[in-house]
Scaffold this motif. Structure first.
Motif, PDB file in Angstrom:
ATOM      1  N   MET A   1       0.848  -1.183   0.000  1.00 10.47           N
ATOM      2  CA  MET A   1       0.000   0.000   0.000  1.00 10.47           C
ATOM      3  C   MET A   1       0.893   1.246   0.000  1.00 10.47           C
ATOM      4  O   MET A   1       1.849   1.337   0.751  1.00 10.47           O
ATOM      5  N   SER A   2       0.551   2.206  -0.824  1.00  9.40           N
ATOM      6  CA  SER A   2       1.328   3.433  -0.937  1.00  9.40           C
ATOM      7  C   SER A   2       0.898   4.447   0.120  1.00  9.40           C
ATOM      8  O   SER A   2      -0.245   4.892   0.140  1.00  9.40           O
ATOM      9  N   LEU A   3       1.823   4.794   0.976  1.00  6.27           N
ATOM     10  CA  LEU A   3       1.544   5.831   1.976  1.00  6.27           C
ATOM     11  C   LEU A   3       1.277   7.168   1.297  1.00  6.27           C
ATOM     12  O   LEU A   3       0.396   7.923   1.705  1.00  6.27           O
ATOM     13  N   ALA A   4       2.056   7.449   0.258  1.00 11.39           N
ATOM     14  CA  ALA A   4       1.952   8.743  -0.431  1.00 11.39           C
ATOM     15  C   ALA A   4       0.562   8.932  -1.037  1.00 11.39           C
ATOM     16  O   ALA A   4      -0.035  10.001  -0.903  1.00 11.39           O
ATOM     17  N   ARG A   5       0.049   7.916  -1.713  1.00  5.20           N
ATOM     18  CA  ARG A   5      -1.257   8.041  -2.374  1.00  5.20           C
ATOM     19  C   ARG A   5      -2.400   8.188  -1.377  1.00  5.20           C
ATOM     20  O   ARG A   5      -3.446   8.708  -1.714  1.00  5.20           O
ATOM     21  N   ASN A   6      -2.175   7.745  -0.149  1.00 10.43           N
ATOM     22  CA  ASN A   6      -3.220   7.848   0.875  1.00 10.43           C
ATOM     23  C   ASN A   6      -3.009   9.016   1.828  1.00 10.43           C
ATOM     24  O   ASN A   6      -3.765   9.195   2.765  1.00 10.43           O
ATOM     25  N   PHE A   7      -1.977   9.802   1.588  1.00 13.90           N
ATOM     26  CA  PHE A   7      -1.674  10.943   2.451  1.00 13.90           C
ATOM     27  C   PHE A   7      -2.807  11.967   2.437  1.00 13.90           C
ATOM     28  O   PHE A   7      -3.169  12.519   3.462  1.00 13.90           O
ATOM     29  N   LEU A   8      -3.367  12.207   1.246  1.00 11.07           N
ATOM     30  CA  LEU A   8      -4.489  13.132   1.086  1.00 11.07           C
ATOM     31  C   LEU A   8      -5.675  12.370   0.514  1.00 11.07           C
ATOM     32  O   LEU A   8      -5.507  11.543  -0.390  1.00 11.07           O
ATOM     33  N   SER A   9      -6.862  12.669   1.017  1.00 15.53           N
ATOM     34  CA  SER A   9      -8.074  12.079   0.444  1.00 15.53           C
ATOM     35  C   SER A   9      -8.256  12.605  -0.983  1.00 15.53           C
ATOM     36  O   SER A   9      -7.607  13.583  -1.383  1.00 15.53           O
ATOM     37  N   GLU A  10      -9.135  11.972  -1.740  1.00 11.55           N
ATOM     38  CA  GLU A  10      -9.409  12.457  -3.100  1.00 11.55           C
ATOM     39  C   GLU A  10      -9.873  13.907  -3.076  1.00 11.55           C
ATOM     40  O   GLU A  10      -9.469  14.712  -3.915  1.00 11.55           O
ATOM     41  N   GLN A  11     -10.727  14.243  -2.113  1.00 12.52           N
ATOM     42  CA  GLN A  11     -11.228  15.618  -1.990  1.00 12.52           C
ATOM     43  C   GLN A  11     -10.077  16.575  -1.666  1.00 12.52           C
ATOM     44  O   GLN A  11     -10.002  17.669  -2.229  1.00 12.52           O
ATOM     45  N   ASP A  12      -9.182  16.154  -0.781  1.00 16.58           N
ATOM     46  CA  ASP A  12      -8.041  17.000  -0.439  1.00 16.58           C
ATOM     47  C   ASP A  12      -7.078  17.138  -1.615  1.00 16.58           C
ATOM     48  O   ASP A  12      -6.491  18.202  -1.828  1.00 16.58           O
ATOM     49  N   GLN A  13      -6.897  16.071  -2.392  1.00 15.45           N
ATOM     50  CA  GLN A  13      -6.057  16.161  -3.583  1.00 15.45           C
ATOM     51  C   GLN A  13      -6.632  17.180  -4.558  1.00 15.45           C
ATOM     52  O   GLN A  13      -5.890  17.989  -5.130  1.00 15.45           O
ATOM     53  N   LEU A  14      -7.932  17.165  -4.729  1.00 11.16           N
ATOM     54  CA  LEU A  14      -8.594  18.128  -5.616  1.00 11.16           C
ATOM     55  C   LEU A  14      -8.393  19.552  -5.102  1.00 11.16           C
ATOM     56  O   LEU A  14      -8.128  20.472  -5.880  1.00 11.16           O
ATOM     57  N   LYS A  15      -8.483  19.731  -3.796  1.00  6.15           N
ATOM     58  CA  LYS A  15      -8.265  21.049  -3.185  1.00  6.15           C
ATOM     59  C   LYS A  15      -6.862  21.567  -3.512  1.00  6.15           C
ATOM     60  O   LYS A  15      -6.687  22.735  -3.864  1.00  6.15           O
ATOM     61  N   VAL A  16      -5.863  20.703  -3.430  1.00 12.19           N
ATOM     62  CA  VAL A  16      -4.487  21.103  -3.705  1.00 12.19           C
ATOM     63  C   VAL A  16      -4.294  21.398  -5.192  1.00 12.19           C
ATOM     64  O   VAL A  16      -3.673  22.402  -5.556  1.00 12.19           O
ATOM     65  N   VAL A  17      -4.829  20.556  -6.054  1.00 11.36           N
ATOM     66  CA  VAL A  17      -4.711  20.788  -7.499  1.00 11.36           C
ATOM     67  C   VAL A  17      -5.391  22.112  -7.866  1.00 11.36           C
ATOM     68  O   VAL A  17      -4.863  22.891  -8.659  1.00 11.36           O
ATOM     69  N   ASN A  18      -6.543  22.383  -7.267  1.00  8.63           N
ATOM     70  CA  ASN A  18      -7.227  23.664  -7.514  1.00  8.63           C
ATOM     71  C   ASN A  18      -6.368  24.836  -7.050  1.00  8.63           C
ATOM     72  O   ASN A  18      -6.341  25.886  -7.700  1.00  8.63           O
ATOM     73  N   ALA A  19      -5.661  24.674  -5.932  1.00 10.81           N
ATOM     74  CA  ALA A  19      -4.766  25.734  -5.442  1.00 10.81           C
ATOM     75  C   ALA A  19      -3.623  25.961  -6.432  1.00 10.81           C
ATOM     76  O   ALA A  19      -3.242  27.109  -6.689  1.00 10.81           O
ATOM     77  N   ILE A  20      -3.084  24.879  -6.999  1.00 10.37           N
ATOM     78  CA  ILE A  20      -2.025  25.014  -8.000  1.00 10.37           C
ATOM     79  C   ILE A  20      -2.545  25.795  -9.204  1.00 10.37           C
ATOM     80  O   ILE A  20      -1.897  26.737  -9.680  1.00 10.37           O
ATOM     81  N   GLN A  21      -3.719  25.432  -9.673  1.00  6.26           N
ATOM     82  CA  GLN A  21      -4.295  26.114 -10.834  1.00  6.26           C
ATOM     83  C   GLN A  21      -4.589  27.574 -10.525  1.00  6.26           C
ATOM     84  O   GLN A  21      -4.349  28.451 -11.359  1.00  6.26           O
ATOM     85  N   GLU A  22      -5.077  27.851  -9.331  1.00  9.35           N
ATOM     86  CA  GLU A  22      -5.349  29.228  -8.910  1.00  9.35           C
ATOM     87  C   GLU A  22      -4.059  30.036  -8.840  1.00  9.35           C
ATOM     88  O   GLU A  22      -3.984  31.165  -9.327  1.00  9.35           O
ATOM     89  N   ALA A  23      -3.033  29.458  -8.238  1.00  7.47           N
ATOM     90  CA  ALA A  23      -1.746  30.154  -8.110  1.00  7.47           C
ATOM     91  C   ALA A  23      -1.150  30.448  -9.476  1.00  7.47           C
ATOM     92  O   ALA A  23      -0.587  31.526  -9.690  1.00  7.47           O
ATOM     93  N   GLU A  24      -1.278  29.519 -10.402  1.00  9.13           N
ATOM     94  CA  GLU A  24      -0.664  29.685 -11.714  1.00  9.13           C
ATOM     95  C   GLU A  24      -1.428  30.666 -12.611  1.00  9.13           C
ATOM     96  O   GLU A  24      -0.901  31.081 -13.640  1.00  9.13           O
ATOM     97  N   LYS A  25      -2.623  31.062 -12.196  1.00  2.00           N
ATOM     98  CA  LYS A  25      -3.359  32.082 -12.962  1.00  2.00           C
ATOM     99  C   LYS A  25      -2.677  33.442 -12.872  1.00  2.00           C
ATOM    100  O   LYS A  25      -2.874  34.297 -13.720  1.00  2.00           O
ATOM    101  N   ASN A  26      -1.891  33.650 -11.819  1.00  2.00           N
ATOM    102  CA  ASN A  26      -1.275  34.949 -11.551  1.00  2.00           C
ATOM    103  C   ASN A  26       0.177  35.038 -11.976  1.00  2.00           C
ATOM    104  O   ASN A  26       0.788  36.091 -11.859  1.00  2.00           O
ATOM    105  N   THR A  27       0.741  33.931 -12.433  1.00  2.00           N
ATOM    106  CA  THR A  27       2.173  33.904 -12.703  1.00  2.00           C
ATOM    107  C   THR A  27       2.500  32.950 -13.844  1.00  2.00           C
ATOM    108  O   THR A  27       1.747  32.014 -14.105  1.00  2.00           O
ATOM    109  N   SER A  28       3.622  33.212 -14.488  1.00  6.18           N
ATOM    110  CA  SER A  28       4.117  32.255 -15.474  1.00  6.18           C
ATOM    111  C   SER A  28       4.873  31.124 -14.781  1.00  6.18           C
ATOM    112  O   SER A  28       5.259  30.151 -15.420  1.00  6.18           O
ATOM    113  N   GLY A  29       5.089  31.242 -13.468  1.00  9.76           N
ATOM    114  CA  GLY A  29       5.754  30.196 -12.697  1.00  9.76           C
ATOM    115  C   GLY A  29       4.948  28.907 -12.725  1.00  9.76           C
ATOM    116  O   GLY A  29       3.729  28.923 -12.907  1.00  9.76           O
ATOM    117  N   GLU A  30       5.643  27.805 -12.527  1.00  9.65           N
ATOM    118  CA  GLU A  30       5.021  26.484 -12.532  1.00  9.65           C
ATOM    119  C   GLU A  30       5.218  25.842 -11.169  1.00  9.65           C
ATOM    120  O   GLU A  30       6.342  25.796 -10.663  1.00  9.65           O
TER     121      GLU A  30
END
Length: 147
Positions: free
Chosen positions: A1-30
């Protein structure tokens, strides 16, 4: 079993991905998040290895940022590429890192990562503002490793 894949729930993973997309709207940074089961070496050294493995050093402006989490032992690092580090003051990442770690101590992993990512985006837009012709050069998805 992967500890990493279970570190964040699916909902929490979506929250983080949304934060990445939000942050990247303001910058050319990746911005990317990588979570691993184990880190057997210095966390910053290993984050640098992952940075290269994910080809984050190949952005046009060398402005990639990696948020790295190790489950066992607990480890966290933020690593910016040379294009960022040439422009920012020493300790640029410390406030963000401290904010994330304070949330981790409370068990609020997704909140800490999401807020830290948005904070990074706010800082990056000062040096690498979003341009109309910007292209999303790196995946916004969380990457996982067993190491």
């Amino acid at each position: 079993m992967s500890l990493a894949r279970n570190f964040l729930s699916e909902q929490d993973q979506l929250k983080v991905v949304n934060a990445i997309q939000e942050a990247e709207k303001n910058t050319s940074g990746e911005i990317r998040l990588h979570i691993e089961d184990y880190c057997k070496e210095d966390v910053m050294d290993h984050a640098a290895f992952i940075f290269e493995k994910l080809e984050m050093h190949q952005t046009q402006l060398r402005n990639g940022v990696l948020f790295y989490v190790s489950i066992d032992p607990h480890g966290f690092a933020i690593l910016g590429d040379v294009g960022i580090n040439q422009k920012v003051a020493d300790g640029f990442w410390e406030n963000i890192k401290n904010h994330v770690i304070e949330n981790f101590k409370k068990g609020q992993y997704a909140t800490g990562l999401s807020e830290g990512i948005v904070m990074a985006g706010e800082q990056l837009k000062k040096y690498f503002p979003y341009e109309a012709d910007d292209v999303n050069e790196l995946s916004d998805e969380i990457s996982f490793g067993k190491n």
